[in-house]
Scaffold this active site. Structure first.
Site, mmCIF file in Angstrom:
data_model
loop_
_atom_site.group_PDB
_atom_site.id
_atom_site.type_symbol
_atom_site.label_atom_id
_atom_site.label_comp_id
_atom_site.label_asym_id
_atom_site.label_seq_id
_atom_site.Cartn_x
_atom_site.Cartn_y
_atom_site.Cartn_z
ATOM 1 N N ASP A 289 32.404 -15.444 -20.830
ATOM 2 C CA ASP A 289 31.090 -14.922 -19.896
ATOM 3 C C ASP A 289 30.310 -13.991 -20.291
ATOM 4 O O ASP A 289 30.681 -13.558 -20.108
ATOM 5 C CB ASP A 289 31.952 -14.756 -18.411
ATOM 6 C CG ASP A 289 30.764 -15.842 -17.508
ATOM 7 O OD1 ASP A 289 29.732 -15.851 -18.279
ATOM 8 O OD2 ASP A 289 30.430 -15.326 -16.872
ATOM 9 N N THR B 52 27.756 -13.333 -17.886
ATOM 10 C CA THR B 52 26.521 -12.696 -16.739
ATOM 11 C C THR B 52 28.340 -12.428 -15.717
ATOM 12 O O THR B 52 28.819 -12.797 -15.541
ATOM 13 C CB THR B 52 25.521 -14.159 -15.464
ATOM 14 O OG1 THR B 52 24.779 -14.183 -16.697
ATOM 15 C CG2 THR B 52 25.167 -12.601 -14.776
ATOM 16 N N GLU C 235 12.483 -9.056 -13.251
ATOM 17 C CA GLU C 235 10.757 -8.886 -12.644
ATOM 18 C C GLU C 235 11.058 -7.297 -11.561
ATOM 19 O O GLU C 235 10.259 -6.458 -11.695
ATOM 20 C CB GLU C 235 10.337 -9.902 -11.631
ATOM 21 C CG GLU C 235 9.887 -10.457 -12.974
ATOM 22 C CD GLU C 235 8.704 -11.412 -12.146
ATOM 23 O OE1 GLU C 235 9.128 -12.138 -11.372
ATOM 24 O OE2 GLU C 235 7.306 -10.591 -12.792
ATOM 25 N N LYS D 268 1.537 -9.665 -18.900
ATOM 26 C CA LYS D 268 2.521 -8.632 -19.461
ATOM 27 C C LYS D 268 2.706 -10.213 -20.514
ATOM 28 O O LYS D 268 3.467 -11.472 -20.098
ATOM 29 C CB LYS D 268 3.610 -8.536 -18.825
ATOM 30 C CG LYS D 268 3.814 -9.963 -17.509
ATOM 31 C CD LYS D 268 4.522 -8.389 -16.369
ATOM 32 C CE LYS D 268 5.442 -9.341 -15.524
ATOM 33 N NZ LYS D 268 5.952 -8.591 -14.463
ATOM 34 N N ARG E 30 15.345 -4.936 -23.241
ATOM 35 C CA ARG E 30 14.409 -6.083 -23.531
ATOM 36 C C ARG E 30 13.173 -5.263 -23.493
ATOM 37 O O ARG E 30 13.538 -4.500 -22.062
ATOM 38 C CB ARG E 30 15.019 -6.879 -22.318
ATOM 39 C CG ARG E 30 16.485 -7.516 -22.376
ATOM 40 C CD ARG E 30 15.776 -8.746 -20.875
ATOM 41 N NE ARG E 30 17.405 -8.653 -20.859
ATOM 42 C CZ ARG E 30 17.460 -9.540 -19.917
ATOM 43 N NH1 ARG E 30 16.711 -10.319 -19.220
ATOM 44 N NH2 ARG E 30 18.561 -10.606 -19.998
ATOM 45 N N THR F 287 27.963 -19.404 -21.925
ATOM 46 C CA THR F 287 27.050 -18.869 -20.847
ATOM 47 C C THR F 287 26.339 -19.825 -20.277
ATOM 48 O O THR F 287 25.845 -20.489 -21.281
ATOM 49 C CB THR F 287 26.457 -17.705 -21.196
ATOM 50 O OG1 THR F 287 25.662 -16.791 -19.641
ATOM 51 C CG2 THR F 287 25.563 -17.655 -22.398
ATOM 52 N N ASP G 254 23.314 -19.394 -18.967
ATOM 53 C CA ASP G 254 22.357 -18.550 -19.133
ATOM 54 C C ASP G 254 21.552 -18.905 -20.513
ATOM 55 O O ASP G 254 22.086 -19.633 -20.860
ATOM 56 C CB ASP G 254 22.508 -17.031 -19.275
ATOM 57 C CG ASP G 254 21.758 -16.231 -18.587
ATOM 58 O OD1 ASP G 254 20.315 -16.773 -18.089
ATOM 59 O OD2 ASP G 254 21.504 -15.067 -17.860
ATOM 60 N N ASP H 185 34.044 -14.480 -14.410
ATOM 61 C CA ASP H 185 34.103 -13.885 -13.406
ATOM 62 C C ASP H 185 33.639 -14.612 -12.447
ATOM 63 O O ASP H 185 34.198 -14.415 -10.884
ATOM 64 C CB ASP H 185 33.239 -12.685 -13.560
ATOM 65 C CG ASP H 185 31.369 -12.857 -12.958
ATOM 66 O OD1 ASP H 185 31.484 -14.008 -14.156
ATOM 67 O OD2 ASP H 185 30.882 -12.507 -12.084
#
Lengths: 341, 1140
Positions: free
Chosen positions: B330, B332, B434, B498, B532, B612, B614, B750
């Site tokens: 996984d 995250t 953020e 941005k 990033r 994932t 994500d 997890d």
């Protein structure tokens, strides 16, 4: 305090739990293996030579008296199918048989090591427990009770098959037969005589009465309490010949100690000359292709004559040397190249 | 099994106790172990079952256990609580009955999601009486595993309301930012979608287990063959010899040769049953248990921060840990910590964030390094750490670019602030990225304090300023940027933007050319470190132009047709000629040591697939930062297609790129047509490739017609990353590999979304020490950090496998050798089922004389120490290839035993034949022979053990020497006078030890036999080491040469890559909150009027940028959330009206 609660679950830091126990980590490196082989090889050759020489020096005189073949040195063939027959084996000793000399009888193709044969006995009886005189173990079947349902003591095939040839040795001196004295004391294991086998408690001072209500084994000419009436310490279950017989052999060919020759003028051994061994031929082995033999032998520190061990040591020792050479060559020439070098 | 014939007297060749004693012991130990396992499992289940939750019972709230919650109950959840069951949201503390939930447990996404209750139920609020009186009826679909869909209706007071996923809280989610909410239990326990996604719990067995079972069957066959041979032998013997020997050994009544041979067969079954190792299974269990304890005891797998030791929850799979070929991980919470930190930035061509020493060398940033002191700023977040002092100095010197940079960060975002006490700020960010940026700005003196739909209040270097928020140009995957248009208190109009540098660079003003070059250089540096990056730019706007643009924007956003396109165009138009400010670099903090672990595992030839839930960008980025994807890779294929055909096309294209010319479709189609799944062999390719596939494509790729295609392509790649996958798909991928690859798989995760794959894989590993328990509960092993995986596999797994294999080889050898001697003896005792050894010896051989040494070996043996195992991860490869124990190895064992048993029988035979003692008495009797042979046997197997063992600890020394001593002590005791006098019939061997073992030739025989048994083994092993050394031998040789115990842990320098790859707009959320922020519904706390003179202008009331929510991401859960948004907007106004 806080620290303790924080690390409540921390495993113990011991060499054991962390698998860090100090350890010896041997490895088969050339520096150990090749010299090791050489050392083992040399040691084995040494032992082998010693064993071989010792064994070579042991004298053995062996005679087959089964009587299957016609033999000039004995007339036992006439007894082959008879019992209670006397025959004699003649032999000549060209060299003195160094003493002490042991006299063995040997049987072959005889399966004392058969499981059924081995279990066919009653240890309680033989240790003198009279309860089992009346109720022998079932293992003894078919030698548990006789045809009239009387208990047999000692019961079982093992006791029933007691070897019953007897021997007398004569030295022929100037045409005269001179009996060589046999010593039959202490030919069985000390533990057998003193611990494992015990006679029942005497009844009215008589061993025979202790065996009241029992019958002798089928094959026996006389009951167990009459095995040696002349010597009470050699009578009953404690009879040395009986004890020797009851220690059953591991292999189908075996020899058992009959007597020692160690008395008087024979203490140094059997001198050269002619001998006649008179045999009371009773024991039938012809029916199952068995053979009966006698042996006169002396012993050494390594026991009786046995070439096998010496030769085996020599062979293995030589193999070790050869292998060490092979390894050396492999190590020097064909070794897998180390990736570093 | 062998006990039964043993009670029949006519075939009972052994006393009953020889079999019963070991059997009882074995059963006892097995039962005890299973009981302990069960108790432990119950205990952890109880932990979850006994969690408390408030349930509305009889009109009042009561605290109740989770397990007592039933369908139809109304329960109250509070902030940060786990959702107990699948709930229908009834009401919440927040306006508009919204609740915020985190679904990381469920799908790995870390951003918050919004759920909203029906107004009709929401009106009940927290009135317990109203809730207790609530008597609606819910009709819904049966329990299923679809996380993104729910269909049902609620009938309440004669009305029907439709229910969809928006109103459902799923078990596994966590309530965030919501004081309380009430929910009606719809599915509980096993029926929850989470549990439906968990997959089946299957009883896991290791491949060695299966092999062992097969072998045991073979052994049974072998036993039957041996017994048959001996029975035939007995028949012949009875005909030829036995029939004549009846003089001395009469046959029992009714027994002829044929019947006797039949009985003999069974007698030999009893004697030779020791080839079937009864104690094998229990020994194996003990070894596994011991090795499990070692895992739990390992301090190097203990995580101090969370106080979590590693846990072996299953104790039956250890050796499989040494055979792993595929790891499914996984992302995250497993690879990443789910923490974003503001790490570096470049402002106006100057890079900040690196710490230099006085020579100008960049230092590695460590935890104990002193960080920047932010005490000048009372609103600073104390948890924030930054190590470069020059940046804060630049701020203090009022460098205008630096100020503009942080002002942008403070203004351009969709974060919500919460200030419970004065100065105690809490940010609620939709994505951690953020949050990290806004927090950074906060610490550097530009504190974002609060927002209203029309304003943003920030404290700039201690001065509070209110900016009017005129527009949010929200971001999404296509735009990859976000802008805000604000009016400063001075009245200046400004656009702050941005976004991904590639996107932003196209929109920069030409004057920035020089700065662009410098910034690009910095960006490359940042990206090279796996950070990033985001580029920041601004633009001053002309008042007149903006007013005009605003007008057009309004038109566009209310247009009925082509709204999206029109808005896009407008955004494009205004976001141009931007002035570059700089760039930020955010670290998606990997767990400690992830990159090193992955590198190590890769060296051990283990393939790692990341599965994932994500986003693709995030996953890809992590792939780069943990070194799974590399710049040097020949190619990284990205499969993101929307139809089966194109997915197949892309997969095929990838494969032909990797292996040109090898198009064997025949082979594939043949495979698919065949009924039974066959093993897809590994294909060798040149070069390194990576594959990234998204969930939508994966769904097609996992279809039966394409799975082999997918598997072949994926397995050629060094790295495979599957993103946006559902929990079930994770399991499907694992199953796919399991099915077609003869390889052992491991899944690590997890969250609850990993449960299915954890269960599906051969070995499941859970990351513990965090909030969720689901993954840990389903797992076989659990620990706190991903990096412990390398220790689990490369050290514990490898050792366990090695130990188990050594154990099995030795155990079979030992038992076979022991038993075969009987076989040879049969030829000399008339096939009468006479044992060679004493019955007591047979009983005790496995239990007492040899049990401990072999256990010692299989518990403590190590070929090389743990640090060397890390130094040479290649040592792991033999396990994957099953080299140490296989059928071949088993046959070799059997042949070895055969040789040894021949030696063990015939050397004593030869030595004993016709020999006598040195005092002329008998020694060739059965008891002496038995004693001699059994002594030879014990010593020979002991020496063999010594040869096998490569790690002699104190314990093993004690075990080995202790067992040998034990043998002699027990033997002498059993053959002693006392024992015979007490148990006459049981110990007939009285005196044989004394009478035999005092003979020199007996000891010479023992010496010869034991040496002869091991000589060929020694020779063979030595030659193998010299001629064809295994990796093991070579490493051990190296260790020997190095002499030193552990090598110094090699200092790993942080890998710096010069990368041209830009991580881009890798935010962990897909779509902005812009509409929520500007709409009022998100703001649940009334805004206090702050500085005087500020009047909220109602101007932007009508300005509500509709999110670009639909159509850009095929797997986005909210396929079409627009309707809801609009619906709630209406309600919003209504509530607001009511409020006013």
């Amino acid at each position: 305090m806080k620290k303790q609660t924080e690390t409540l679950n921390r495993p113990d830091n011991t060499a054991f739990t962390q698998q860090r126990l100090p350890a010896w980590q041997p490895m088969l490196s050339a520096g150990i293996v090749i010299p090791g082989f050489v050392v083992i090889g040399l040691a084995f050759i040494g032992i082998g030579v010693a064993l071989f020489v010792t064994s070579q020096n042991i004298q053995v005189l062996e005679r087959d008296y089964t009587g299957v073949e016609q033999n000039s040195d004995n007339d036992c063939s006439r007894c082959l199918n008879r019992t209670n027959c006397v025959c004699a084996v003649q032999f000549n000793l060209a060299k003195q048989l160094e003493g002490p000399v042991f006299f063995y009888y040997g049987l072959s193709n005889y399966f004392q090591n058969h499981r059924k044969y081995g279990v066919s006995r009653d240890d309680y009886q033989l240790s003198g427990d009279t309860y089992y005189f009346e109720n022998p173990e079932d293992d003894c079947i078919p030698y548990q009770y006789d045809s009239r349902n009387r208990p047999i003591v000692p019961c079982g095939s093992k006791a029933n098959s007691l070897f019953n040839d007897t021997f007398r040795l004569y030295r022929l001196v100037g045409g005269q037969k001179k009996q060589v004295p046999f010593d039959g004391k202490g030919i069985a294991w000390w533990t057998d005589y003193n611990l494992k086998y015990r006679n029942p408690t005497l009844v009215d001072g008589s061993l025979a009465k202790a065996f009241n209500g029992t019958v002798k084994p089928v094959n026996w000419p006389k009951p167990v309490y009459e095995l040696d009436t002349s010597d009470s310490s050699n009578n009953g279950f404690l009879n040395q010949d009986f004890l020797v017989w009851m220690r059953r052999a591991a292999l189908p060919g075996f020899r058992k100690l009959y007597r020692r020759i160690s008395e008087g003028e024979y203490a140094d051994g059997l001198p050269t000359g002619n001998y006649s061994l008179e045999i009371n031929y009773n024991y039938p082995v012809h029916g199952f292709d068995g053979r009966k033999k006698v042996f006169f032998s002396n012993v050494s520190w390594m026991g009786g004559k046995n070439q096998f061990l010496g030769i085996a040591y020599l062979v293995v020792g030589s193999l070790c040397i050869v292998m060490s050479l092979v390894m050396l060559i492999v190590y020097a020439k064909y070794r897998f190249p180390d990736e570093d070098s | 099994m062998c006990f039964f014939p043993q009670v029949i007297p006519s075939i009972s060749s052994l006393s009953w106790f020889t079999t019963v004693v070991p059997l009882v012991l074995v059963l006892f130990v097995t039962a005890a172990k299973d009981a302990i396992d069960d108790i432990n499992r119950h205990r952890s289940d109880k932990k979850v079952n006994n969690r408390k939750v408030q349930v509305l019972i009889n009109g009042e709230l009561r605290s109740d256990k989770w397990m007592d919650v039933q369908v139809g109950d109304i329960i109250k959840l509070e902030n940060n609580q786990f959702v107990t069951a699948d709930l229908l949201l009834l009401s919440s503390s927040e306006p508009l009955n919204l609740v915020y939930i985190e679904t990381a447990e469920l799908d790995g996404e870390t951003n918050l999601k919004v759920k909203q209750a029906l107004t009709v139920t929401g009106d009940m609020g927290d009135s317990v009486t109203a809730l207790a009186a609530f008597n609606g009826e819910v009709r819904c679909e049966p329990p299923n595993n679809r996380l993104d869909r729910f269909a049902g209706t609620l009938s309440f007071s004669g009305q029907k309301y439709s229910l969809d996923n928006e109103k459902i809280l799923l078990r596994g989610c966590t309530l965030r930012n919501t004081e309380w909410c009430f929910g009606l239990v719809i599915f509980g326990g096993q029926e929850t979608k989470l549990m439906q996604n968990c997959g089946k719990t299957t009883f896991k067995r290791t491949s060695i287990d299966r092999l062992m079972n097969e072998l045991v069957l073979c052994i049974f066959g072998f036993l039957a063959i041996m017994c048959a041979i001996l029975a035939i032998g007995n028949y012949i013997w009875e005909l030829q010899e036995g029939s004549k020997f009846t003089v001395f050994l009469p046959r029992e009544e009714g027994v002829n040769a044929a019947f006797s041979s039949f009985l003999t067969f069974w007698s030999y079954v009893i004697i030779l049953n020791t080839v079937v190792p009864i104690s094998l299974y229990v020994s194996v269990e003990i070894i596994r248990l011991g090795n499990s304890f070692f895992i739990e005891w390992d301090r190097k797998m203990y995580h101090a921060r969370t106080d979590t030791p590693a846990e072996a929850r299953t104790t039956t799979l250890n050796e499989e840990l040494g055979q792993i070929k595929y790891i499914f991980s996984d992302k995250t919470g497993t690879l990443t910590q789910n923490i974003m930190t503001f790490n570096k930035c470049t402002i106006n061509g100057k890079s900040y964030g690196d710490v230099m020493d006085h020579t100008g060398q960049t230092l590695e940033i460590t935890a104990d390094m002193d960080s920047v002191d932010f005490s000048f700023n009372p609103l600073a977040d104390p948890k924030f750490q930054f190590h470069d002092h020059s940046l804060v100095e630049a701020v203090k010197l009022e460098n205008p670019e630096v100020h503009a940079f942080f002002r942008l960060l403070a203004l351009c975002h969709t974060v919500m602030a919460e200030e419970k006490k004065e100065g105690d700020l809490h940010y609620q960010a939709q994505s951690p990225d953020e949050g990290a940026l806004v927090t950074a700005a906060r610490n550097f003196g530009f504190v974002f304090r609060s927002r209203t739909p029309e304003t943003v209040t920030i404290v700039e270097m201690g001065v509070q300023r209110v900016y009017q928020l005129l527009a949010i140009l929200d971001f999404d995957n296509v735009r990859k940027r976000m802008s805000v248009i604000v009016r400063s208190p001075e009245g200046k109009l400004c656009l702050y933007c941005k976004g991904a540098d590639t996107i932003l660079y196209e929109r920069l003003h030409q004057s920035c050319k020089k700065l662009m070059d410098v910034t690009t250089e910095h960006l490359n540096e940042f990206a090279g470190e796996g950070l990033r990056t985001l580029a920041l730019a601004y633009k001053d706007l002309d008042e007149a132009y903006f007013t005009e643009w605003k007008q057009r924007h309004h038109e566009a956003s209310t247009a009925l047709e082509d709204r999206e396109e029109r808005l896009d165009k407008l955004y494009e138009e205004i976001e141009k000629d931007l002035m570059l400010l700089g760039a930020t670099a955010i670290e998606d903090k990997l767990q400690d040591g992830v990159a090193e672990t992955i590198e190590q595992l890769a060296k051990a030839d283990i393939k790692i697939w990341v599965l994932t839930g994500d986003k693709q960008e995030t996953a890809e980025n992590i792939g780069y930062s943990c070194n799974m994807l590399r710049e040097e890779m020949n190619e990284v294929f990205i499969v993101a297609a929307n139809s089966p055909e194109s997915v197949r096309e892309e997969l095929r294209k990838a494969r032909t790129t990797m292996k040109p010319g090898a198009e064997e479709d025949m082979y594939v189609s043949k495979r698919i047509l065949g009924n039974s799944p066959k093993i897809v062999p590994d294909e060798v390719i040149n070069g390194e490739y990576g594959l990234v596939i998204n969930g939508h494509s994966l769904a097609y790729a996992l279809e039966a017609s394409m799975e082999v295609e997918f598997l072949r392509t994926a397995c050629m790649c060094k790295t495979v990353i599957c993103c946006r996958v559902t929990p079930l798909q994770k399991a499907q991928v694992v199953e796919l590999v399991k099915r077609y690859k003869k390889a052992v798989t491991l899944a690590i995760g997890d969250g609850a979304n990993d449960v299915s794959m954890i269960k599906a894989a051969h070995i499941g590993v859970g990351i513990s020490g965090q909030e969720g328990m689901q993954a840990v509960l389903a797992s076989d092993y659990s620990f706190a950090q991903f990096r412990f995986l390398q220790r689990l596999l490369l050290v514990h797994g490898r050792w366990s496998y090695l130990r188990m294999c050594k154990f099995l080889r030795y155990f079979f050898y030992k038992n076979f050798t022991f038993t075969f001697v009987h076989f040879w003896y049969a030829f000399f005792c008339g096939f009468s089922a006479q044992t060679v050894y004493d019955e007591w010896f047979i009983t005790l051989f496995n239990l007492v004389y040899t049990a401990l040494p072999v256990l010692g070996m299989s518990l403590f043996d190590q070929d090389v120490s743990d640090s060397w195992s890390f130094e040479f991860p290649q040592l792991y490869v033999p396990g994957q290839l099953n080299l140490y124990f296989s059928k071949t190895a088993f046959v070799k064992c059997a042949l070895h035993s055969c040789y040894c048993s021949l030696v063990l029988f015939f050397i004593p035979y030869g030595a004993m034949y016709d020999t006598v003692r040195y005092d002329g008495k008998d020694v060739a009797d059965y008891q002496s022979f038995a004693l001699l042979t059994q002594t030879c046997l014990v010593i020979a197997v002991c020496i063999q053990l010594g040869l096998d063992m490569s790690y002699w600890t104190v314990v093993t020394h004690v075990f080995v020497w202790g067992s040998l001593t034990m043998y002699f002590v027990v033997t002498f005791t059993m053959y002693s006078n006392g024992m015979y006098l007490i148990f006459t019939a049981s110990f007939p061997f009285i005196g044989s030890a004394r009478n035999t073992l005092n003979q020199p030739n007996m000891w010479l025989t023992i010496l010869l036999t034991s040496i002869l048994c091991v000589l060929p083994v020694l020779t063979h092993r030595f030659l193998v080491i010299q001629l064809k050394p295994t990796i093991n031998d070579r490493v051990r040789l190296k260790v020997l040469q190095a002499k030193a115990a552990p090598p110094p842990p090699s200092k790993r320098t942080r890998m710096r890559r010069t990368s041209t790859r830009r991580s881009g707009y890798a935010f962990s959320h897909a779509q902005g909150y812009g509409d929520l922020v500007t709409s009022r519904r998100y703001l649940h706390r009334p805004v206090k009027p702050r500085s005087g003179g500020f009047t909220p202008t109602g101007r932007s009331l009508g300005f509500s940028p509709t999110g670009r929510s639909a159509g850009y991401s095929p797997t986005e859960r909210n396929q079409n959330p627009k309707q809801e948004v609009e619906a709630t907007s209406l309600q919003m106004y209504r509530t607001r009206d009511m409020a006013f």
